[in-house]
Each structure stands twice: as structure tokens, then as C-alpha cells.
Design a protein around this motif. Structure first.
Motif, PDB file in Angstrom:
ATOM      1  N   TYR A 129       0.828  -0.893   0.028  1.00 33.17           N
ATOM      2  CA  TYR A 129       0.102   0.124   0.018  1.00 33.17           C
ATOM      3  C   TYR A 129       0.750   1.247  -0.046  1.00 33.17           C
ATOM      4  N   CYS A 130       0.350   2.209  -0.817  1.00 31.55           N
ATOM      5  CA  CYS A 130       0.854   3.670  -0.617  1.00 31.55           C
ATOM      6  C   CYS A 130      -0.387   4.605  -0.232  1.00 31.55           C
ATOM      7  N   ILE A 131      -0.040   5.331   0.680  1.00 25.82           N
ATOM      8  CA  ILE A 131      -1.101   6.300   1.286  1.00 25.82           C
ATOM      9  C   ILE A 131      -0.900   7.477   1.250  1.00 25.82           C
ATOM     10  N   GLN A 132      -1.728   8.428   1.170  1.00 23.91           N
ATOM     11  CA  GLN A 132      -1.846   9.781   0.931  1.00 23.91           C
ATOM     12  C   GLN A 132      -2.212  10.176   2.302  1.00 23.91           C
ATOM     13  N   TRP A 152      -5.606  11.824  -7.586  1.00 21.51           N
ATOM     14  CA  TRP A 152      -5.061  10.675  -6.783  1.00 21.51           C
ATOM     15  C   TRP A 152      -5.808   9.418  -7.660  1.00 21.51           C
ATOM     16  N   ASN A 153      -6.982   9.487  -8.241  1.00 23.57           N
ATOM     17  CA  ASN A 153      -7.198   8.403  -9.157  1.00 23.57           C
ATOM     18  C   ASN A 153      -6.297   7.749 -10.220  1.00 23.57           C
ATOM     19  N   LYS A 154      -5.495   8.942 -10.661  1.00 28.85           N
ATOM     20  CA  LYS A 154      -4.598   8.760 -11.658  1.00 28.85           C
ATOM     21  C   LYS A 154      -3.292   8.067 -11.078  1.00 28.85           C
ATOM     22  N   VAL A 155      -2.909   8.466  -9.919  1.00 28.98           N
ATOM     23  CA  VAL A 155      -1.896   7.926  -9.319  1.00 28.98           C
ATOM     24  C   VAL A 155      -2.041   6.432  -8.824  1.00 28.98           C
ATOM     25  N   GLY A 156      -3.133   6.275  -8.666  1.00 28.98           N
ATOM     26  CA  GLY A 156      -3.993   5.048  -8.186  1.00 28.98           C
ATOM     27  C   GLY A 156      -3.717   4.011  -9.239  1.00 28.98           C
ATOM     28  N   ALA A 162       2.005  -1.078 -10.860  1.00 25.54           N
ATOM     29  CA  ALA A 162       3.134  -1.528 -10.135  1.00 25.54           C
ATOM     30  C   ALA A 162       2.836  -2.634  -9.131  1.00 25.54           C
ATOM     31  N   GLY A 163       1.643  -2.949  -8.975  1.00 29.94           N
ATOM     32  CA  GLY A 163       1.192  -3.945  -7.934  1.00 29.94           C
ATOM     33  C   GLY A 163       0.959  -3.363  -6.643  1.00 29.94           C
ATOM     34  N   ILE A 164       0.658  -2.039  -6.478  1.00 23.96           N
ATOM     35  CA  ILE A 164       0.609  -1.540  -5.077  1.00 23.96           C
ATOM     36  C   ILE A 164      -0.979  -0.637  -5.205  1.00 23.96           C
ATOM     37  N   GLN A 165      -1.515  -0.878  -4.079  1.00 20.23           N
ATOM     38  CA  GLN A 165      -2.759  -0.283  -3.771  1.00 20.23           C
ATOM     39  C   GLN A 165      -2.778   1.104  -3.275  1.00 20.23           C
ATOM     40  N   PHE A 166      -3.070   2.086  -3.858  1.00 23.58           N
ATOM     41  CA  PHE A 166      -3.055   3.426  -3.447  1.00 23.58           C
ATOM     42  C   PHE A 166      -4.408   3.424  -2.271  1.00 23.58           C
ATOM     43  N   GLY A 167      -4.028   4.560  -1.473  1.00 24.46           N
ATOM     44  CA  GLY A 167      -5.139   4.770  -0.269  1.00 24.46           C
ATOM     45  C   GLY A 167      -5.107   6.250   0.308  1.00 24.46           C
ATOM     46  N   TYR A 168      -5.954   6.402   1.237  1.00 24.15           N
ATOM     47  CA  TYR A 168      -6.292   7.881   1.779  1.00 24.15           C
ATOM     48  C   TYR A 168      -6.336   7.547   3.225  1.00 24.15           C
ATOM     49  N   HIS A 169      -5.646   8.288   4.076  1.00 19.47           N
ATOM     50  CA  HIS A 169      -5.530   8.324   5.521  1.00 19.47           C
ATOM     51  C   HIS A 169      -6.263   9.764   5.996  1.00 19.47           C
ATOM     52  N   ASN A 170      -7.256   9.374   6.708  1.00 18.83           N
ATOM     53  CA  ASN A 170      -8.179  10.734   7.463  1.00 18.83           C
ATOM     54  C   ASN A 170      -7.601  11.321   8.616  1.00 18.83           C
ATOM     55  N   HIS A 171      -8.060  12.556   8.812  1.00 17.32           N
ATOM     56  CA  HIS A 171      -8.066  13.034  10.203  1.00 17.32           C
ATOM     57  C   HIS A 171      -9.269  13.504  10.483  1.00 17.32           C
ATOM     58  N   ASN A 172      -9.598  14.448  11.137  1.00 21.28           N
ATOM     59  CA  ASN A 172     -10.839  14.883  11.618  1.00 21.28           C
ATOM     60  C   ASN A 172     -11.416  15.946  10.803  1.00 21.28           C
ATOM     61  N   LYS A 194     -13.063   3.122  -6.157  1.00 17.34           N
ATOM     62  CA  LYS A 194     -12.856   2.239  -5.014  1.00 17.34           C
ATOM     63  C   LYS A 194     -12.139   0.960  -5.579  1.00 17.34           C
ATOM     64  N   ASP A 195     -11.703   0.929  -6.671  1.00 21.18           N
ATOM     65  CA  ASP A 195     -10.903  -0.142  -7.255  1.00 21.18           C
ATOM     66  C   ASP A 195      -9.202   0.337  -7.184  1.00 21.18           C
ATOM     67  N   LEU A 196      -9.009   1.656  -7.170  1.00 19.44           N
ATOM     68  CA  LEU A 196      -7.811   2.421  -7.079  1.00 19.44           C
ATOM     69  C   LEU A 196      -7.433   2.904  -6.079  1.00 19.44           C
ATOM     70  N   ILE A 197      -8.404   3.400  -5.178  1.00 15.32           N
ATOM     71  CA  ILE A 197      -8.055   3.858  -3.618  1.00 15.32           C
ATOM     72  C   ILE A 197      -8.800   3.308  -2.563  1.00 15.32           C
TER      73      ILE A 197
END
Length: 301
Positions: A129-132, A152-156, A162-172, A194-197
Motif C-alpha cells: 500500500y501507498c497512502i496519501q 489521486w485516481n490517476k496515481v492509483g 506497479a502492484g500497489i494499492q493506493f489509499g487515503y488516511h483521514n484526520h478529523n 474504489k478499485d484504485l483508492i
């Protein structure tokens, strides 16, 4: 700082086992194989210690029983100043695994060439995983969010190749109502492919914003492959300032982790990471030691 230096000095002299035996009820002496639980740590939690002694700090995590790590030190193709294969060897030699990495795609966007370099570097180090991890305060407007998520969808897509799942980490702040729009629910989730992030739900920040993680899992099943585990000292009315002083060790606060983790299959959770934004208030290894002890003796059992 004095306490931290003294702790590191003691550790360097080979007394870490004694420290852990006293603080963790003998688990460090081999009574419990903590690594079988697959607990991970977001390395932002020990960022100062990593800067002072990278290899020694990682060894302490392994000795405490952490199996997985999530990185927070990518820059220009390197990780914590080391080439991907150099850093990966350190982790492999400690019987740990690199699962994920936090790396920033700025609001101004990312060129496809830079995204390819980012993806190739992370593929070389072997992350899944690679996370924003963050959105700067000046960029927290609805239209900016939409543009960023488009990037982010393009990065995803590049990460997926490359075999990596992109993602997003929240705050409040993502849960703060902006003119009738709640960005997390009305922009982030619907605009993200949802298939990319995937979503890495930070249980502390979501709870601080008045959200119920279990209800989120039920409403958006399968969207949350990663969780950040950090506890909070008190329940308060929802607020949206960055407030770290309420962070405490997992299991020492008021979040019901057993209830949340009981719904992990609905959420789609595959990996969890302990995190403490405050670095244990100057005693990071005591904090992460308490968290993994609570997880492996009370929460995950």
C-alpha cells in the motif's frame, strides 16, 4: 530529551530485555509470541528516535513484538535516506515486513513521471500500500478536494500497474460540514475510484469527529483495508481542530477496539497499525510497548 537519551543509552548497553521484562510482564522474555498477531506500527510514531538511530529503533520495535511497519520517510526515491533495497534488508533481517508507506501527493498535483518514480521505488521496497496521509489546511475546499481526488485516481492507476494499492488516511477535518457538504461522505468516498483508492481509517480522528467506525463499515463495506489504532483519553463533543493531546496508548483510553475489530471483515480490513502522533509524549517506546501489550493480552485475544 534527557530521558530519551538515557533510555537509548541503556538499550545500547544491552539492557532492553530487562526494561521490557519489567514493563510488559515477561512477554519480552519469550512468554508470548507477539509477532503472531501481526501488529504493525506507523513509524511516524517514533520519528525522532528514527532520526537519531534508525537501526537501533527498528530493532526495539522487533524486540517488542511488532511484525509489520508502515513507513513515513519517502523522498526522491529513497526511504529514510536509504535506497529501497538497503532499507528493506534492515527490516527483513529483523523478521519484520514493510506493508505500507505514507507519501504525499501535493494539491498542485503530481506529474505522471514523478508518480511513476514513486510507484517504482515503492514496488522495489515491496510495499502493498501507498497512502496519501494529509491535506494542507489551505487546500480544504470542496473544489480543491475534487481536483486532488482526480489526481489521486490517476496515481492509483499507476500504483496498480506497479502492484500497489493506493489509499487515503483521514484526520478529523474531512468530517467537518462545509456549507451542507461533509467532504468525507459527500466528496471523498463517491469521487474516489474504489478499485484504485482504499481507505485507511484512523480510529482516533474519526471518533474525535463524532463518527462511529462500525456504522461506517456497515454503510461502506469493503472500503477500509487498513486501520490506524490509537486511543483517546476522553469522549468529547465532535470538534475539528488538530488536537493531539488527547491521544493515548491503545487500550488505555475510551475507544472500544474490540467492538470495532469485531466488524473488520465487514470493513474489509487486512492490516492494522498502532500510531501515536505525540510519540508517547517523549517516551515513544514505552507507549508503543504498552499498546502492543494491551492488544496482545486484552484486545486481540
Amino acid at each position: 530529551m534527557k530521558d530519551r537519551r538515557e533510555f537509548l543509552k541503556i538499550s545500547a548497553l544491552g539492557s532492553l530485555g530487562v526494561v521490557l521484562l519489567n514493563s510488559c510482564g515477561g512477554a519480552a522474555a519469550g512468554d508470548v509470541d507477539r509477532k503472531k498477531y501481526g501488529v504493525g506500527l506507523q513509524l511516524y510514531t517514533i520519528r525522532d528516535a528514527m532520526n537519531a538511530d534508525l537501526q537501533g529503533s527498528l530493532k526495539k520495535l522487533s524486540d517488542l513484538g511488532y511484525k509489520n511497519v508502515e513507513l513515513a520517510g519517502y523522498s526522491g526515491g529513497n526511504f529514510y535516506g536509504l535506497k529501497p533495497n538497503e532499507f528493506k534488508k534492515i527490516i527483513d533481517d529483523l523478521d519484520m515486513e514493510i506493508i505500507s508507506s505514507h507519501t504525499m501527493v501535493e494539491a498542485a498535483g503530481v506529474t505522471l513521471d514523478n508518480a511513476k518514480i514513486m510507484a517504482d521505488s515503492h514496488a522495489e521496497i515491496g510495499v502493498k500500500y501507498c497512502i496519501q496521509p494529509w491535506v494542507n489546511a489551505e487546500d480544504r475546499q470542496i473544489e480543491t478536494y475534487k481536483r486532488m481526488i482526480g489526481d489521486w485516481n490517476k496515481v492509483g492507476e499507476i500504483m496498480k500497474d506497479a502492484g500497489i494499492q493506493f489509499g487515503y488516511h483521514n484526520h478529523n477535518f474531512e468530517f467537518k460540514n462545509i456549507d451542507g457538504v461533509v467532504p468525507y461522505y459527500d466528496v471523498f468516498i463517491p469521487e474516489m475510484d474504489k478499485d484504485l483508492i482504499t481507505l485507511e481509517l484512523d480510529l482516533f480522528w474519526a471518533s474525535k469527529a463524532g463518527q462511529d467506525p462500525v456504522e461506517m463499515f456497515e454503510k461502506y463495506p469493503g472500503r477500509f483495508q487498513l486501520l490506524h489504532l490509537k486511543d483517546m483519553k476522553t469522549h468529547e463533543d465532535p470538534f475539528f481542530e488538530v488536537e493531539k493531546e488527547d491521544v493515548t496508548n491503545v487500550g488505555d483510553g475510551v475507544i472500544d477496539f474490540k467492538r470495532i475489530l469485531a466488524a473488520k471483515e465487514t470493513a474489509g480490513v487486512k492490516y492494522t497499525f498502532v500510531e501515536d502522533d505525540n510519540q508517547g509524549n517523549g517516551k515513544p517506546f514505552e507507549g508503543v510497548g504498552a499498546s502492543i501489550e494491551n492488544l496482545t493480552t486484552e484486545i486481540l485475544v
